[in-house]
Scaffold this motif. Structure first.
Motif, mmCIF file in Angstrom:
data_model
loop_
_atom_site.group_PDB
_atom_site.id
_atom_site.type_symbol
_atom_site.label_atom_id
_atom_site.label_comp_id
_atom_site.label_asym_id
_atom_site.label_seq_id
_atom_site.Cartn_x
_atom_site.Cartn_y
_atom_site.Cartn_z
ATOM 1 N N ASN A 36 15.958 47.290 3.860
ATOM 2 C CA ASN A 36 16.302 47.930 2.599
ATOM 3 C C ASN A 36 17.721 47.547 2.195
ATOM 4 O O ASN A 36 18.420 46.816 2.910
ATOM 5 N N VAL A 37 18.161 48.052 1.043
ATOM 6 C CA VAL A 37 19.479 47.670 0.522
ATOM 7 C C VAL A 37 20.579 48.066 1.492
ATOM 8 O O VAL A 37 21.522 47.296 1.748
ATOM 9 N N LYS A 38 20.479 49.272 2.036
ATOM 10 C CA LYS A 38 21.511 49.730 2.968
ATOM 11 C C LYS A 38 21.602 48.815 4.186
ATOM 12 O O LYS A 38 22.701 48.476 4.648
ATOM 13 N N ASP A 39 20.448 48.418 4.715
ATOM 14 C CA ASP A 39 20.442 47.498 5.857
ATOM 15 C C ASP A 39 21.202 46.218 5.525
ATOM 16 O O ASP A 39 22.040 45.742 6.311
ATOM 17 N N LEU A 44 25.400 42.120 5.882
ATOM 18 C CA LEU A 44 26.125 41.082 5.147
ATOM 19 C C LEU A 44 27.547 41.477 4.789
ATOM 20 O O LEU A 44 28.335 40.626 4.360
ATOM 21 N N GLY A 45 27.878 42.775 4.913
ATOM 22 C CA GLY A 45 29.238 43.213 4.620
ATOM 23 C C GLY A 45 29.615 43.108 3.159
ATOM 24 O O GLY A 45 30.780 42.862 2.829
ATOM 25 N N GLN A 46 28.625 43.288 2.266
ATOM 26 C CA GLN A 46 28.896 43.231 0.830
ATOM 27 C C GLN A 46 28.506 44.561 0.188
ATOM 28 O O GLN A 46 27.787 45.363 0.776
ATOM 29 N N ALA A 100 26.805 31.279 10.932
ATOM 30 C CA ALA A 100 26.578 32.378 9.992
ATOM 31 C C ALA A 100 25.165 32.930 10.117
ATOM 32 O O ALA A 100 24.957 34.151 10.082
ATOM 33 N N VAL A 101 24.193 32.055 10.289
ATOM 34 C CA VAL A 101 22.796 32.477 10.423
ATOM 35 C C VAL A 101 22.622 33.283 11.699
ATOM 36 O O VAL A 101 21.980 34.341 11.704
ATOM 37 N N ARG A 107 23.436 40.816 13.886
ATOM 38 C CA ARG A 107 23.749 42.101 13.258
ATOM 39 C C ARG A 107 22.483 42.848 12.873
ATOM 40 O O ARG A 107 22.396 44.071 13.038
ATOM 41 N N ALA A 108 21.498 42.132 12.349
ATOM 42 C CA ALA A 108 20.237 42.773 11.972
ATOM 43 C C ALA A 108 19.516 43.322 13.205
ATOM 44 O O ALA A 108 18.974 44.431 13.179
ATOM 45 N N ASP A 109 19.517 42.551 14.282
ATOM 46 C CA ASP A 109 18.875 43.012 15.511
ATOM 47 C C ASP A 109 19.589 44.237 16.072
ATOM 48 O O ASP A 109 18.947 45.174 16.567
ATOM 49 N N ALA A 110 20.918 44.236 15.995
ATOM 50 C CA ALA A 110 21.683 45.388 16.474
ATOM 51 C C ALA A 110 21.373 46.635 15.655
ATOM 52 O O ALA A 110 21.279 47.749 16.187
#
Length: 342
Positions: A36-39, A44-46, A100-101, A107-110
């Motif tokens: 989702n957007v929050k994820d 991505l830190g944006q 970067a990938v 980060r997504a896995d964490a």
């Protein structure tokens, strides 16, 4: 994929949308699962407005799909549309070892591990009274009767209960299997289930610690699998279904029991639910993607009383085709009949 699937103008729009660096990073993340957007803002830190803008452009270009679940919107790439197939082809050409990938993926896995740790903490806190908590959501006797009816009389050589919790599904079908195995990641729940099964004399059933996403079971071993009220706790339900399908034998049955879509946000915040229910089509599509044939879907709803909020429980039954050769077969799955019962 052939670019002929898209009109030239649509192809140009899709390629322009995917070419922007942040949007390509988003596609890479969504190729690994729904977010989702929050994820995405956390990974991505944006800012949220910026991420929402990128998602809007990707959606309008036909590269991603979205669905609303309560107050949240999830995004994913679907290979059922030409744009989705193009997106998957584009991300497949990206070197996964690029710094970067790799960082985005870590980060997504964490993030997923953190959420599932929250669910595990909830289980540990409520291990002894989990059965009681479930009865607050839905009339359990009615659900269990429907589960036994859906699965049929068997007998089953090997029944697998994924996300076994207290082991209740093993008890429920104990007269219909030769061997039963419950898998759960939570040690406190397993200890409770093991003690309960021993007390009730269910000697042909065992419980084991395991990862629902990576079962230590060989292909095509189970002729019956139950996933009872577990998918809404998972970050990636479709992956869990694919893994269940992998170990399901030809002619075997998979029974999924979970909530229909609802808007009870407190279940997410107070009881660690990752998903606020699933639609008929959503689960059926995941089953077909896993090479299974949907056979039945049935909704169970209690009559509302006063101001009480009511949850609908849905049962999905699917089968592995008997002529299954080992690969996902959407063509075969598409021939399955879907019976609606109210």
């Amino acid at each position: 994929m052939s670019t002929a699937e898209l009109k030239t103008s649509d192809l140009v729009t899709a390629l322009k949308a995917a070419a922007e660096p942040t949007r390509l990073r988003i596609l890479l993340l969504l190729a690994g699962g729904e977010l989702n957007v929050k994820d995405l803002t956390l990974v991505l830190g944006q800012s949220q407005p910026r991420i929402s803008r990128h998602l809007k452009l990707l959606f309008e270009a036909g590269l991603i799909e979205r669905f609303r679940e309560g107050s949240w919107v999830y995004f994913h790439i679907s290979d059922r549309q030409p744009g989705g197939r193009l997106a998957l082809r584009l991300v497949a050409d990206v070197d996964p070892s690029e710094a970067a990938v790799r960082l985005d993926r870590e980060r997504a896995d964490a993030l997923k591990r953190e959420r599932e740790a929250s669910a595990q903490a909830f289980f540990e806190k409520h291990a002894a009274d989990w059965d009681r908590i479930r009865t607050l959501h839905v009339a359990e006797r009615e659900v269990e009767a429907a589960m036994r009816e859906a699965m049929g009389s068997g007998p089953f050589r090997f029944l697998l209960d994924l996300g076994t919790g207290t082991g209740r599904a093993l008890e429920l079908f104990s007269d219909r299997f030769e061997r039963g195995l419950g898998i759960d990641v939570n040690q406190a729940m397993l200890a409770y289930a093991r003690a309960k099964l021993n007390t009730d004399g269910c000697t042909r059933a065992q419980v084991r610690h395991g990862d629902i996403y990576a079962l230590s079971i060989a292909d095509r071993q189970a002729d019956a699998i139950v996933m009872h009220q577990i998918l809404h706790f998972l970050s990636d339900p479709s992956l869990a279904i694919r893994e269940a399908a992998r170990v399901l034998a030809p002619g075997g049955k998979l029974l999924i029991v979970d909530f229909a879509p609802h808007e009870l946000e407190f279940l997410r915040t107070e009881e660690a639910h990752e998903r606020l229910g699933f639609s008929h089509d959503q689960i059926s599509d995941w089953l077909k993607d896993a090479g299974l044939v949907p056979r039945m879907v049935r909704d169970l709803t209690r009559k509302p009383g006063g101001s009480e909020k009511i949850l609908t429980v849905t049962l999905w039954l699917a089968e592995r085709p008997r002529d299954f050769k080992g690969n996902t077969n959407r063509d075969a799955a598409a021939t399955g009949t879907l019976e609606e019962a109210r």
